[in-house]
Design an enzyme around this catalytic site. Structure first.
Site, PDB file in Angstrom:
ATOM      1  N   HIS A  20      -6.504  12.858  -4.530  1.00 19.44           N
ATOM      2  CA  HIS A  20      -7.444  13.242  -3.467  1.00 19.44           C
ATOM      3  C   HIS A  20      -6.767  14.283  -2.578  1.00 19.44           C
ATOM      4  CE1 HIS A  20      -5.218  10.740  -0.673  1.00 19.44           C
ATOM      5  NE2 HIS A  20      -5.486   9.642  -1.354  1.00 19.44           N
ATOM      6  N   HIS A  23      -3.188  13.714  -1.192  1.00 20.38           N
ATOM      7  CA  HIS A  23      -2.084  14.043  -2.107  1.00 20.38           C
ATOM      8  C   HIS A  23      -1.897  15.550  -2.196  1.00 20.38           C
ATOM      9  CE1 HIS A  23      -3.842  10.253  -4.098  1.00 20.38           C
ATOM     10  NE2 HIS A  23      -2.777   9.866  -3.424  1.00 20.38           N
ATOM     11  N   CYS A 128       0.829  -7.715   0.625  1.00 17.71           N
ATOM     12  CA  CYS A 128      -0.411  -6.940   0.467  1.00 17.71           C
ATOM     13  C   CYS A 128      -0.238  -6.020  -0.726  1.00 17.71           C
ATOM     14  CB  CYS A 128      -0.728  -6.127   1.713  1.00 17.71           C
ATOM     15  SG  CYS A 128      -2.115  -4.988   1.417  1.00 17.71           S
ATOM     16  N   CYS A 131      -0.720  -2.211   0.043  1.00 18.57           N
ATOM     17  CA  CYS A 131       0.468  -1.551   0.621  1.00 18.57           C
ATOM     18  C   CYS A 131       1.657  -1.624  -0.328  1.00 18.57           C
ATOM     19  CB  CYS A 131       0.910  -2.234   1.906  1.00 18.57           C
ATOM     20  SG  CYS A 131      -0.246  -2.215   3.252  1.00 18.57           S
ATOM     21  N   CYS A 145      -4.802  -7.481   6.153  1.00 15.71           N
ATOM     22  CA  CYS A 145      -4.049  -6.235   6.274  1.00 15.71           C
ATOM     23  C   CYS A 145      -4.976  -5.211   6.948  1.00 15.71           C
ATOM     24  CB  CYS A 145      -3.633  -5.731   4.896  1.00 15.71           C
ATOM     25  SG  CYS A 145      -3.182  -3.986   4.910  1.00 15.71           S
ATOM     26  N   HIS A 148      -5.878  -2.285   4.413  1.00 19.25           N
ATOM     27  CA  HIS A 148      -6.625  -2.547   3.190  1.00 19.25           C
ATOM     28  C   HIS A 148      -7.710  -3.607   3.345  1.00 19.25           C
ATOM     29  CE1 HIS A 148      -2.969  -0.469   1.842  1.00 19.25           C
ATOM     30  NE2 HIS A 148      -3.827   0.132   1.055  1.00 19.25           N
ATOM     31  N   LYS A 292     -11.454   7.341   8.383  1.00 20.39           N
ATOM     32  CA  LYS A 292     -10.396   7.239   7.404  1.00 20.39           C
ATOM     33  C   LYS A 292     -10.991   7.564   6.027  1.00 20.39           C
ATOM     34  CE  LYS A 292      -7.069   4.197   5.766  1.00 20.39           C
ATOM     35  NZ  LYS A 292      -6.068   3.190   5.763  1.00 20.39           N
ATOM     36  N   LYS A 295     -12.352   5.046  -0.540  1.00 27.12           N
ATOM     37  CA  LYS A 295     -13.304   4.939  -1.641  1.00 27.12           C
ATOM     38  C   LYS A 295     -14.567   4.209  -1.187  1.00 27.12           C
ATOM     39  CE  LYS A 295     -12.111   4.481  -6.508  1.00 27.12           C
ATOM     40  NZ  LYS A 295     -11.402   3.588  -7.439  1.00 27.12           N
TER      41      LYS A 295
END
Ligand code: MSP
Length: 521
Positions: A20, A23, A128, A131, A145, A148, A292, A295
């Site tokens: 994405h 990256h 998690c 993470c 978390c 996530h 943020k 997905k």
């Protein structure tokens, strides 16, 4: 004199998902820096790759109904394709499932075990998978978390631990005196804060995770994915026989993985008696329309789509023109489009065609010999717009040489956005000069002076192309070509020579080409 070596790395990316723009952000930044150092004649080794072990990847493979290795193979190719589309020229692409990487990790950690830096301990923790790390009770929000939004798994097992505590005072000292530079300053402060809070030894193996590198002396365990991953920066040089590039000159990381890179990683290297990286540069995170990127929100931006929409170079430009590299910031497709039209279509792109069309008989006019001196002494062609009150007047070429000093400093400090802004400002100054001095009108009264101004403008485009080169390599080439320069010859020039005023020869035949950045409606 031997060429200066420069070793730059990006994080290696998890293959649980396709690439994405998060990256792409780090990888393009590394490519820009790599090209910047190469331009200056340095011998650069630029490493990127994929992080393929651990529970998260195994889970993603299972959900996709594939064997982990097959799954990794597919996604790793997606990363390579995306980097190809973004014109990223890495020296090596490492995958943590490469056999020689796996062997390197096993050897490295066996050595730490021999040195008595590892020990076994029962461990209970909240893990998690998102993470790929243990969280403390304090870090949880409503028992989940915060990143996530999932309840971490309670894990009870025997693990191998690394004696991190032994190395902490040394690392803290190295960070404080900048021998291990953590940049920008707020990141350094954050790390120093972590030392103050206190840090525990960390576990380097997992009993329940089977998708990983087996611990050679304890077959019931695999190495913790982060330990395996961090070592890629070291194994990659062994694999390619380029150990002499060690240590890294700069390691780019996002702020989420700062602790691993600024504390765990140097500790592992100290334990192995290896020199530490010189600098860890931490960049911020971007949100999309204030949210943020995730997905589940469906707002993930695929870098390939950006390239389709804006082109490679514009995408590279847009990623760094939104907010300073090192800060957090927000982006949106609307903003990207607006900046594309303002800075590229109406800015640099328009300027290039405007200036090229100004040449009489399609040739570069004579240059003003006096004007080529980089002097501060006022001559008849003082460039008045650059005058600030109380400052000595200076010539246009001198002004350009000052721009270069700023550009170099900004790139050396990784202020990528500022360096770009400088180029755009340069373009708007050229626009203003055209408006003020109207060389096309001046032709009738004083064709010589008009020619001098046009020479300045054309030569400035050559400088803009050089300034754009690390950011927008294809655009730089196109500008050189349109200026009638021999591409190979121009690019083979020694950098300091190339950026001296006057490189464009009078009489050169201009080749007006297609618009560089067509407007997007
Ligand atoms: N595999 C680990 C890194 C191991 S390095 C030894 C990892 N991978 S990741 O796929 O999650 O990618 C992390 C990196 O992607 C971040 O450090 C950051 O560089 C980049 N980004 C991911 N999302 C981002 C944004 N929304 N914004 C900017 N960069 C982001 O962590």
């Amino acid at each position: 004199m031997s060429t200066k070596k420069y070793y730059i790395t990006t994080p290696i990316y998890y293959v649980n998902d396709k690439p994405h723009i998060g990256h792409a952000y780090t990888t393009v930044a590394a490519d820009i820096l790599s090209r910047f150092h190469q331009m200056q004649g340095e011998d650069v080794f630029f490493l990127t790759g994929t992080d393929e072990h651990g529970a998260k990847i195994a889970e993603a493979a299972r959900l996709a109904g594939k064997e982990p290795q097959e799954f990794c193979d597919e996604i790793a190719v997606e990363f390579q394709k995306a980097w190809g589309n973004l014109n990223i020229e890495y020296s090596h692409f490492i995958r943590t499932t490469d056999q020689d990487h796996e062997a390197g990790v096993a050897a490295f950690l066996s050595q730490l075990k021999e040195k008595d830096f590892l020990y076994e301990k029962d461990y209970v923790g909240l893990y998690c998978i998102g993470c790929e790390k243990f969280l403390t009770e304090k870090e949880l929000v409503d028992g989940k978390c915060p990143d996530h939004k999932r309840v971490p798994e309670k894990v009870t097992e025997k693990n191998w631990f690394f004696k991190l505590s032994r190395f902490l005072p040394k690392i803290e000292q190295l960070i404080e005196n900048n021998a291990l530079a953590i940049a920008p300053e707020n990141a350094q402060k954050e790390v120093i804060g972590l030392f103050r809070q206190g840090l525990d030894d960390f576990s380097i193996s997992r009993q329940k995770v089977s998708w990983g590198i087996r611990v050679p002396w304890d077959q019931s365990q695999t190495f913790y994915v982060w330990v395996d991953a961090l070592l890629n920066y070291w194994t990659a040089l062994k694999i390619t026989g380029k150990e002499n590039y060690w240590p890294p000159d700069v390691q780019l990381v996002g702020k989420d993985i700062l602790k691993f890179h600024a504390i765990f990683w140097p500790a592992m290297l100290l334990a192995a008696d290896l020199p530490l990286p010189k600098k860890i540069f931490v960049h911020g995170y971007f949100t999309i329309n204030g949210q943020k990127m995730s997905k589940s929100l469906g707002n993930v931006i695929d870098p390939n789509d950006l390239v389709k929409k804006f082109g490679v170079d514009a995408t590279r430009y847009l990623l760094f023109s939104q907010f300073p590299f090192g800060n957090d910031g927000d982006i949106s497709l609307e903003k990207l489009k607006a900046v594309y039209n303002a800075d590229l279509a109406n800015g640099v792109g328009n300027l290039v065609s405007r200036i090229l069309k100004m040449t009489k008989n399609g040739q570069v006019p004579e240059k003003d010999i006096k004007g080529t001196e980089e002097s501060e002494k006022p001559i008849d062609r003082i460039w008045s717009d650059a005058l600030e009150e109380g400052k000595k007047p200076y010539t246009f070429p001198y002004f350009v040489s000052q721009l270069w000093l700023g550009w170099k400093k900004e790139l050396n400090d990784l202020k990528l956005g500022f360096a770009l802004e400088r180029i755009v400002t340069f373009a708007s100054i050229l626009d203003k000069r055209i408006e003020d001095e109207k060389p096309f009108k001046l032709f009738k009264e004083d064709s010589k002076k008009a020619g001098y101004i046009i020479y300045d403008l054309l030569e400035s485009l050559r400088h803009i192309a050089w300034m754009l080169m690390p950011f927008m390599p294809e655009t730089a080439d196109k500008i050189f070509e349109q200026l009638g320069l021999d591409l190979k010859k121009e690019k083979a020039k020694n950098f300091e020579e190339a950026i001296k005023w006057g490189g464009l020869e009078p009489g050169t035949k201009i080749k007006v080409g297609k618009p560089l950045f067509p407007r997007i409606e």
